[in-house]
Design a protein around this motif. Structure first.
Motif, mmCIF file in Angstrom:
data_model
loop_
_atom_site.group_PDB
_atom_site.id
_atom_site.type_symbol
_atom_site.label_atom_id
_atom_site.label_comp_id
_atom_site.label_asym_id
_atom_site.label_seq_id
_atom_site.Cartn_x
_atom_site.Cartn_y
_atom_site.Cartn_z
ATOM 1 N N GLY A 25 0.822 -1.190 0.000
ATOM 2 C CA GLY A 25 0.000 0.000 0.000
ATOM 3 C C GLY A 25 0.855 1.238 0.000
ATOM 4 N N SER A 26 0.206 2.366 -0.145
ATOM 5 C CA SER A 26 0.919 3.634 -0.216
ATOM 6 C C SER A 26 0.006 4.753 0.259
ATOM 7 C CB SER A 26 1.354 3.898 -1.661
ATOM 8 O OG SER A 26 1.960 5.163 -1.758
ATOM 9 N N PHE A 27 0.625 5.824 0.721
ATOM 10 C CA PHE A 27 -0.128 7.017 1.083
ATOM 11 C C PHE A 27 -0.564 7.788 -0.161
ATOM 12 C CE2 PHE A 27 1.162 8.112 5.713
ATOM 13 C CZ PHE A 27 1.002 6.801 6.094
ATOM 14 N N PHE A 28 0.078 7.479 -1.294
ATOM 15 C CA PHE A 28 -0.216 8.162 -2.563
ATOM 16 C C PHE A 28 -0.352 7.127 -3.672
ATOM 17 C CE2 PHE A 28 2.338 10.949 0.104
ATOM 18 C CZ PHE A 28 1.467 12.005 0.254
ATOM 19 N N ALA A 29 -1.178 7.445 -4.648
ATOM 20 C CA ALA A 29 -1.426 6.523 -5.762
ATOM 21 C C ALA A 29 -0.873 7.112 -7.054
ATOM 22 C CB ALA A 29 -2.917 6.261 -5.901
ATOM 23 N N PRO A 30 0.220 6.536 -7.574
ATOM 24 C CA PRO A 30 0.718 6.995 -8.867
ATOM 25 C C PRO A 30 0.031 6.231 -9.992
ATOM 26 C CG PRO A 30 2.224 5.377 -7.984
ATOM 27 C CD PRO A 30 1.108 5.546 -6.966
ATOM 28 N N GLY A 31 -0.072 6.873 -11.128
ATOM 29 C CA GLY A 31 -0.631 6.204 -12.290
ATOM 30 C C GLY A 31 -0.320 6.974 -13.552
ATOM 31 N N VAL A 32 -0.353 6.287 -14.667
ATOM 32 C CA VAL A 32 -0.121 6.909 -15.963
ATOM 33 C C VAL A 32 -1.408 6.794 -16.765
ATOM 34 C CG1 VAL A 32 1.237 6.838 -18.090
ATOM 35 C CG2 VAL A 32 2.327 6.323 -15.893
ATOM 36 N N SER A 33 -1.813 7.915 -17.347
ATOM 37 C CA SER A 33 -3.037 7.937 -18.144
ATOM 38 C C SER A 33 -2.905 9.024 -19.202
ATOM 39 C CB SER A 33 -4.240 8.222 -17.235
ATOM 40 O OG SER A 33 -5.443 8.119 -17.969
ATOM 41 N N ASP A 34 -3.873 9.073 -20.095
ATOM 42 C CA ASP A 34 -3.906 10.166 -21.062
ATOM 43 C C ASP A 34 -3.943 11.486 -20.306
ATOM 44 O OD1 ASP A 34 -4.173 8.221 -23.002
ATOM 45 O OD2 ASP A 34 -6.346 8.400 -23.108
ATOM 46 N N ASP A 35 -3.181 12.453 -20.775
ATOM 47 C CA ASP A 35 -3.193 13.779 -20.166
ATOM 48 C C ASP A 35 -4.536 14.433 -20.488
ATOM 49 O OD1 ASP A 35 -2.840 16.610 -19.714
ATOM 50 O OD2 ASP A 35 -0.685 16.229 -19.659
ATOM 51 N N ALA A 36 -5.288 14.801 -19.473
ATOM 52 C CA ALA A 36 -6.627 15.352 -19.659
ATOM 53 C C ALA A 36 -6.627 16.660 -20.448
ATOM 54 C CB ALA A 36 -7.300 15.572 -18.303
ATOM 55 N N LYS A 37 -5.522 17.398 -20.431
ATOM 56 C CA LYS A 37 -5.444 18.676 -21.151
ATOM 57 C C LYS A 37 -4.631 18.573 -22.434
ATOM 58 C CE LYS A 37 -7.527 20.855 -17.768
ATOM 59 N NZ LYS A 37 -8.799 21.497 -17.835
ATOM 60 N N ASP A 38 -4.017 17.416 -22.656
ATOM 61 C CA ASP A 38 -3.198 17.194 -23.848
ATOM 62 C C ASP A 38 -3.310 15.717 -24.223
ATOM 63 O OD1 ASP A 38 -1.353 17.246 -25.890
ATOM 64 O OD2 ASP A 38 0.378 17.610 -24.596
ATOM 65 N N PRO A 39 -4.450 15.302 -24.783
ATOM 66 C CA PRO A 39 -4.734 13.878 -24.975
ATOM 67 C C PRO A 39 -3.812 13.142 -25.941
ATOM 68 C CG PRO A 39 -6.484 15.229 -25.908
ATOM 69 C CD PRO A 39 -5.554 16.153 -25.193
ATOM 70 N N LEU A 40 -2.934 13.843 -26.633
ATOM 71 C CA LEU A 40 -1.977 13.169 -27.503
ATOM 72 C C LEU A 40 -0.761 12.666 -26.725
ATOM 73 C CD1 LEU A 40 -2.062 15.486 -30.643
ATOM 74 C CD2 LEU A 40 -3.247 13.308 -30.281
ATOM 75 N N HIS A 41 -0.706 13.006 -25.435
ATOM 76 C CA HIS A 41 0.411 12.599 -24.586
ATOM 77 C C HIS A 41 -0.117 11.945 -23.308
ATOM 78 C CE1 HIS A 41 2.219 15.742 -27.144
ATOM 79 N NE2 HIS A 41 3.239 14.914 -27.124
ATOM 80 N N TYR A 42 0.770 11.240 -22.658
ATOM 81 C CA TYR A 42 0.447 10.643 -21.369
ATOM 82 C C TYR A 42 0.960 11.537 -20.251
ATOM 83 C CZ TYR A 42 -0.711 6.341 -23.815
ATOM 84 O OH TYR A 42 -1.280 5.414 -24.636
ATOM 85 N N ALA A 43 0.367 11.374 -19.083
ATOM 86 C CA ALA A 43 0.811 12.112 -17.899
ATOM 87 C C ALA A 43 0.874 11.156 -16.716
ATOM 88 C CB ALA A 43 -0.142 13.264 -17.589
ATOM 89 N N VAL A 44 1.764 11.457 -15.804
ATOM 90 C CA VAL A 44 1.810 10.749 -14.530
ATOM 91 C C VAL A 44 0.907 11.503 -13.571
ATOM 92 C CG1 VAL A 44 3.262 10.120 -12.567
ATOM 93 C CG2 VAL A 44 4.144 9.895 -14.899
ATOM 94 N N TYR A 45 -0.047 10.790 -13.023
ATOM 95 C CA TYR A 45 -0.964 11.358 -12.043
ATOM 96 C C TYR A 45 -0.602 10.823 -10.671
ATOM 97 C CZ TYR A 45 -4.059 13.035 -15.738
ATOM 98 O OH TYR A 45 -4.580 13.708 -16.813
ATOM 99 N N ILE A 46 -0.737 11.675 -9.663
ATOM 100 C CA ILE A 46 -0.545 11.257 -8.277
ATOM 101 C C ILE A 46 -1.767 11.713 -7.500
ATOM 102 C CG2 ILE A 46 0.810 11.490 -6.165
ATOM 103 C CD1 ILE A 46 3.272 11.916 -7.915
ATOM 104 N N GLY A 47 -2.386 10.754 -6.827
ATOM 105 C CA GLY A 47 -3.581 11.058 -6.049
ATOM 106 C C GLY A 47 -3.459 10.583 -4.621
ATOM 107 N N GLN A 48 -4.430 10.971 -3.847
ATOM 108 C CA GLN A 48 -4.482 10.549 -2.452
ATOM 109 C C GLN A 48 -4.722 9.046 -2.380
ATOM 110 O OE1 GLN A 48 -7.886 12.945 -1.295
ATOM 111 N NE2 GLN A 48 -9.262 11.192 -1.398
ATOM 112 N N ALA A 49 -4.213 8.425 -1.340
ATOM 113 C CA ALA A 49 -4.414 6.991 -1.099
ATOM 114 C C ALA A 49 -4.217 6.761 0.394
ATOM 115 C CB ALA A 49 -3.460 6.167 -1.952
ATOM 116 N N GLY A 50 -3.887 5.554 0.766
ATOM 117 C CA GLY A 50 -3.564 5.259 2.156
ATOM 118 C C GLY A 50 -4.696 4.710 2.987
ATOM 119 N N LEU A 51 -5.826 4.427 2.356
ATOM 120 C CA LEU A 51 -6.968 3.907 3.100
ATOM 121 C C LEU A 51 -7.196 2.446 2.752
ATOM 122 C CD1 LEU A 51 -9.470 6.887 2.668
ATOM 123 C CD2 LEU A 51 -7.755 6.536 4.449
ATOM 124 N N GLY A 52 -7.380 1.626 3.760
ATOM 125 C CA GLY A 52 -7.689 0.219 3.538
ATOM 126 C C GLY A 52 -9.166 -0.020 3.317
#
Length: 167
Positions: A25-52
């Motif tokens: 587990g982690s306190f933060f959730a990393p992920g790669v997805s289409d960039d919401a403002k530049d859909p021709l590229h990917y972006a690394v997103y980091i969000g809140q996490a840490g809950l079971g």
């Protein structure tokens, strides 16, 4: 275990980054997805996490108190099975930290706002924005260490969660 072998918080941050590849587990959730403002590229997103538990409400709303208690008993049982010292006290501490994270976390309805959850930032600014967490070790553990930019999702929660980690 790798957690027991960790020499400090930077090692734990690295393990949290690596957790996306398997068990952990982690306190933060990393992920790669289409960039919401530049859909021709990917972006690394980091969000809140840490809950079971499924959502922050399970920690904070009285109607979920029986589920939170059952979860704490489950954590204690897993720790006992793993041979962790003082499993009851450790489970209580784990759920207490998760409750702090829940208090800092955004509710589901705010997390669905695509404008508020798009907060690009150079990775060089993460340490100043959310101090107390080794962001480079986390990104390295996630295999994202060379990235120069990330998109923070719950941007006001992330510094609070980093402070919980530091504490």
């Amino acid at each position: 275990s790798q957690v027991r072998a960790a020499a400090g918080k930077s090692d734990i941050a690295r393990l949290m980054g690596h957790a996306q590849y398997g068990f952990g587990g982690s306190f933060f959730a990393p992920g790669v997805s289409d960039d919401a403002k530049d859909p021709l590229h990917y972006a690394v997103y980091i969000g809140q996490a840490g809950l079971g538990l499924p959502d922050r409400d399970y920690y904070l709303k009285p109607e979920f108190a029986p589920k939170k208690a059952a979860y704490q008993a489950y954590v204690a049982r897993l720790l006992a099975l793993a041979g962790w010292p003082e499993p009851q006290a450790s489970a209580e501490a784990i759920v207490a930290v998760e409750t702090e994270i829940a208090q800092a976390s955004w509710p589901l309805e705010e997390r669905r706002d695509s404008t508020r959850t798009y907060n690009p930032m150079p990775t060089t600014e993460l340490a100043a924005f959310a101090p107390g967490f080794d962001w480079q070790a986390f990104l390295d553990g996630a295999g994202l260490g060379a990235r120069q930019r990330v998109v923070l999702q719950e941007n006001t929660a992330i510094p609070k969660i980093a402070a919980i980690y530091a504490k």
